[in-house]
Design a protein around this motif. Structure first.
Motif, PDB file in Angstrom:
ATOM      1  N   ILE A  60      -9.590 -59.658  43.685  1.00  0.00           N
ATOM      2  CA  ILE A  60      -8.268 -59.033  43.723  1.00  0.00           C
ATOM      3  C   ILE A  60      -7.869 -58.800  45.175  1.00  0.00           C
ATOM      4  N   ASN A  61      -6.792 -59.441  45.594  1.00  0.00           N
ATOM      5  CA  ASN A  61      -6.251 -59.309  46.956  1.00  0.00           C
ATOM      6  C   ASN A  61      -7.259 -59.714  48.033  1.00  0.00           C
ATOM      7  N   THR A  62      -8.111 -60.672  47.738  1.00  0.00           N
ATOM      8  CA  THR A  62      -9.091 -61.119  48.740  1.00  0.00           C
ATOM      9  C   THR A  62      -8.891 -62.573  49.154  1.00  0.00           C
ATOM     10  N   GLY A  63      -8.067 -63.324  48.413  1.00  0.00           N
ATOM     11  CA  GLY A  63      -7.955 -64.760  48.639  1.00  0.00           C
ATOM     12  C   GLY A  63      -6.938 -65.167  49.672  1.00  0.00           C
ATOM     13  N   TYR A  64      -6.674 -66.487  49.696  1.00  0.00           N
ATOM     14  CA  TYR A  64      -5.716 -67.112  50.604  1.00  0.00           C
ATOM     15  C   TYR A  64      -6.038 -66.820  52.068  1.00  0.00           C
ATOM     16  N   LYS A  65      -7.235 -67.165  52.482  1.00  0.00           N
ATOM     17  CA  LYS A  65      -7.641 -67.008  53.874  1.00  0.00           C
ATOM     18  C   LYS A  65      -7.286 -68.276  54.651  1.00  0.00           C
ATOM     19  N   SER A  66      -6.679 -68.110  55.808  1.00  0.00           N
ATOM     20  CA  SER A  66      -6.265 -69.260  56.626  1.00  0.00           C
ATOM     21  C   SER A  66      -7.489 -69.971  57.202  1.00  0.00           C
ATOM     22  N   LEU A  67      -7.504 -71.295  57.061  1.00  0.00           N
ATOM     23  CA  LEU A  67      -8.618 -72.101  57.563  1.00  0.00           C
ATOM     24  C   LEU A  67      -8.180 -73.073  58.655  1.00  0.00           C
ATOM     25  N   SER A  68      -6.906 -73.374  58.717  1.00  0.00           N
ATOM     26  CA  SER A  68      -6.386 -74.260  59.759  1.00  0.00           C
ATOM     27  C   SER A  68      -4.957 -73.850  60.094  1.00  0.00           C
ATOM     28  N   VAL A  69      -4.669 -73.775  61.393  1.00  0.00           N
ATOM     29  CA  VAL A  69      -3.367 -73.291  61.853  1.00  0.00           C
ATOM     30  C   VAL A  69      -2.833 -74.216  62.944  1.00  0.00           C
ATOM     31  N   LEU A  70      -1.543 -74.527  62.856  1.00  0.00           N
ATOM     32  CA  LEU A  70      -0.827 -75.249  63.905  1.00  0.00           C
ATOM     33  C   LEU A  70      -0.085 -74.233  64.750  1.00  0.00           C
ATOM     34  N   LEU A  71      -0.255 -74.290  66.080  1.00  0.00           N
ATOM     35  CA  LEU A  71       0.412 -73.382  66.996  1.00  0.00           C
ATOM     36  C   LEU A  71       1.321 -74.183  67.915  1.00  0.00           C
ATOM     37  N   GLU A  72       2.571 -73.748  68.044  1.00  0.00           N
ATOM     38  CA  GLU A  72       3.555 -74.436  68.873  1.00  0.00           C
ATOM     39  C   GLU A  72       4.342 -73.417  69.679  1.00  0.00           C
ATOM     40  N   GLY A  73       4.462 -73.660  70.973  1.00  0.00           N
ATOM     41  CA  GLY A  73       5.211 -72.747  71.817  1.00  0.00           C
ATOM     42  C   GLY A  73       4.765 -72.810  73.260  1.00  0.00           C
ATOM     43  N   ASN A  74       5.145 -71.796  73.995  1.00  0.00           N
ATOM     44  CA  ASN A  74       4.830 -71.695  75.417  1.00  0.00           C
ATOM     45  C   ASN A  74       3.563 -70.860  75.580  1.00  0.00           C
ATOM     46  N   PHE A  75       2.428 -71.523  75.769  1.00  0.00           N
ATOM     47  CA  PHE A  75       1.152 -70.816  75.873  1.00  0.00           C
ATOM     48  C   PHE A  75       0.992 -70.196  77.261  1.00  0.00           C
ATOM     49  N   LYS A  76       0.506 -68.972  77.281  1.00  0.00           N
ATOM     50  CA  LYS A  76       0.251 -68.259  78.534  1.00  0.00           C
ATOM     51  C   LYS A  76      -1.238 -68.279  78.832  1.00  0.00           C
ATOM     52  N   SER A  77      -1.558 -68.355  80.096  1.00  0.00           N
ATOM     53  CA  SER A  77      -2.950 -68.484  80.513  1.00  0.00           C
ATOM     54  C   SER A  77      -3.728 -67.197  80.240  1.00  0.00           C
ATOM     55  N   VAL A  78      -4.964 -67.360  79.794  1.00  0.00           N
ATOM     56  CA  VAL A  78      -5.838 -66.214  79.568  1.00  0.00           C
ATOM     57  C   VAL A  78      -6.231 -65.577  80.898  1.00  0.00           C
ATOM     58  N   PHE A  79      -6.078 -66.316  81.998  1.00  0.00           N
ATOM     59  CA  PHE A  79      -6.450 -65.795  83.315  1.00  0.00           C
ATOM     60  C   PHE A  79      -5.263 -65.208  84.059  1.00  0.00           C
ATOM     61  N   GLU A  80      -4.154 -65.019  83.357  1.00  0.00           N
ATOM     62  CA  GLU A  80      -2.994 -64.376  83.964  1.00  0.00           C
ATOM     63  C   GLU A  80      -3.362 -62.956  84.379  1.00  0.00           C
TER      64      GLU A  80
END
Length: 561
Positions: free
Chosen positions: A416-436
């Protein structure tokens, strides 16, 4: 009499003149009408663009010929009609249907030759009024252009599907298969893919089938990050020469300098395909006397990087009632041992629900010890490509995984309310550096904190791209599970991911085209065989005879006066 002849001659000449003028005008126009409901024979803009690049003769040999069951006859007919459509738009396209088994003396040589080209036959059941017999067929074609040969698969192998359903699925992908082959034959490789090495990623033999497939369209090269320690800037400059980086199931922690190289590659526009396991758990480690293994979290040092990009892969394992079959020995050891199929819940079969072109019209995709993905709000567009079923949940680690779980009894109340876990995701946009706003691991004069619009795909399971090995140590087809004998759609999913990231999305859109292919119900045909013959053969002939008689009667009546 002379006056009548003059008038008739004048009318004939006028008609001929009008036809000549209309024919001349029509030569400047090209029009084909597709009266099918689903526009099955209307070529997509991508196919037309590919056809425009065919400047020399392109010859296609189709081996779907001979004594075939009705379903394969339908596939044969659809292939012919679609190739005629390609031919109508470009006269350089020609094709021929060949029966490799027609001549008994040369049939074995033909089969061996086709085998060497990678064209494997399929066993088919010929069903004639309830009487069944076995035969083989080669649902393949080969496109020849200049010095290139490209295989065209005509039959899509759909797991657990009947022959009829396979044909429907094959017709669904027919335009894609032909257009993709024409594209490979006429287009030179331009884009480059880097397969990242240096952090104990999957060995090449385990991704061999995937690499062989994408090598037909792209340049591929191994790219090691070992040189980052001595010359990070030179390594980064070299990586920027590639259009896509594939990181397939690394098991060793990334250093901060390696992360900066990957981060700056992404910020500068490089596409990336991440296949990440956040938990250490392998199926082979279960086959021991205890039938159990310990699954524990894995720290790759990428969490801060992923968090900055807008997602997090949790160190949990997905347990899904929609699992894949596994054969296990039951009974006492020795002659009493039997093998039985069980549902293995840690290898979920995911059926895409998204309508995104990457996953639209795909069948089941097999995972192994997958991890759930959380998406975070940061301005990046996220599209969930694949997710677990309603009856799934995440299991925290460390935890012992045992084969005994196959005997576990569960009910929907456990999910109950435990399902539909994301396993693959497409990401699109302006990525910012982790070292900013952070101290850089190595000095970089052209460091960027953010870049242009980019995209990446994250899959929380490295095994999705891993092909198994046969008893001789040779790789088998990607998506084929030797333990169950099932073939899953892992290969098509991975190819779609690469095509989309490298902007070859036109071919993906062809693949996701919806068709409605009505076929006769065999059971009903056998039950009403005579009636079916009357409706499908006798009635059209009767109608044709009736209109012929009516036309003759009216004509005689008109001219007898």
């Amino acid at each position: 009499m002379g006056n009548s002849f003059y008038k008739n001659s004048k009318s004939v000449l006028l008609i001929l003149l009008v036809l000549f003028v209309l024919n001349g005008i029509s030569s400047y126009f090209f029009l084909r009408l597709d009266l099918t409901k689903d526009k099955r024979y209307t070529l997509s803009p991508t196919s037309l663009e590919i056809l425009s690049k065919v400047h020399e003769p392109l010859y296609v040999k189709i081996y779907l010929e001979g004594d075939l069951p009705p379903e394969f006859k339908r596939l044969q007919q659809e292939t012919k009609q679609l190739l005629e459509e390609f031919q109508a738009y470009n006269k350089n396209v020609s094709f021929e249907f060949i029966n490799p088994l027609e001549n008994e003396e040369s049939s074995m040589d033909n089969i061996k030759q086709l085998y060497t080209k990678g064209l494997t036959p399929v066993n088919i059941t010929v069903d004639d009024k309830g009487k069944q017999s076995q035969a083989i067929a080669f649902p393949w074609a080969i496109a020849y252009y200049k010095n290139k040969e490209v295989n065209i698969p005509l039959l899509k192998n759909i797991m657990g599907a009947s022959t009829t359903d396979k044909v429907i699925g094959s017709v669904q992908h027919l335009e894609y298969s032909i257009a993709d082959a024409f594209h490979k034959a006429t287009t030179k490789k331009q884009k480059k893919i880097a397969v990242i090495k240096g952090n104990d990623e999957l060995q090449d033999i385990y991704i061999a089938k995937f690499l062989l497939q994408i090598r037909e369209s792209y340049h591929i090269g191994p790219f090691t990050l070992d040189s980052v320690a001595n010359s990070p800037n030179r390594t980064l400059d070299a990586l920027k020469e590639y259009d896509l980086a594939i990181i397939a199931k690394p098991t060793e922690t990334f250093s901060d300098a390696e992360k900066q190289v990957l981060d700056q590659y992404i910020v500068n526009g490089g596409k990336s395909l991440w296949l990440i396991d956040q938990v250490t758990a392998e199926m082979d480690s279960l086959y021991n006397p205890a039938g159990a293994t310990l699954a524990f979290p894995k720290d790759l040092g990428l969490n801060d990087m992923f968090f900055k990009y807008g997602f997090r892969i949790n160190p949990d394992i997905i347990k899904d009632e929609q699992g894949s079959p596994i054969k296990l020995a039951t009974g006492e050891q020795g002659s009493a041992t039997q093998y039985q199929d069980f549902n293995w819940k840690f290898a979920p079969i995911v059926y895409p629900e998204s309508q995104h072109p990457i996953v639209k019209n795909l069948g089941g995709i097999k995972f192994d010890f997958a991890n759930p993905i959380d998406t975070l709000k940061n301005g990046i567009k996220k599209t969930i490509l694949l997710q677990s079923s309603q009856y799934s949940k995440k299991i925290g680690t460390p935890v012992e995984i045992s084969l005994d779980i196959v005997t576990e009894e569960t009910s929907p109340n456990h999910y109950i309310n435990t399902g539909y876990k994301s396993l693959s995701v497409l990401l699109e946009g302006n990525f910012k550096s982790v070292f900013e706003n952070r101290i850089l691991p190595f000095e970089q004069k052209d460091f960027k904190s953010s870049g242009n619009i980019n995209k990446m795909i994250v899959i929380a399971d490295g095994d999705i791209v891993k092909n198994q090995l046969d008893k001789n140590g040779e790789p088998v087809e990607l998506g084929f599970d030797q333990r169950s004998g099932n073939l899953y759609d892992n290969k098509d999913f991975m190819l779609n991911c690469v095509n989309y990231l490298l902007d070859d999305s036109g071919l993906i859109n062809i693949r996701s085209k919806d068709l409605d292919l009505p076929l006769l119900d065999k059971e009903k045909v056998y039950e009403n065989y005579t009636q079916t013959q009357v409706l499908t053969i006798g009635l059209p002939l009767l109608a044709l005879g009736f209109f012929g008689f009516l036309f003759t009667y009216l004509r005689k009546k008109k001219y007898s006066k």
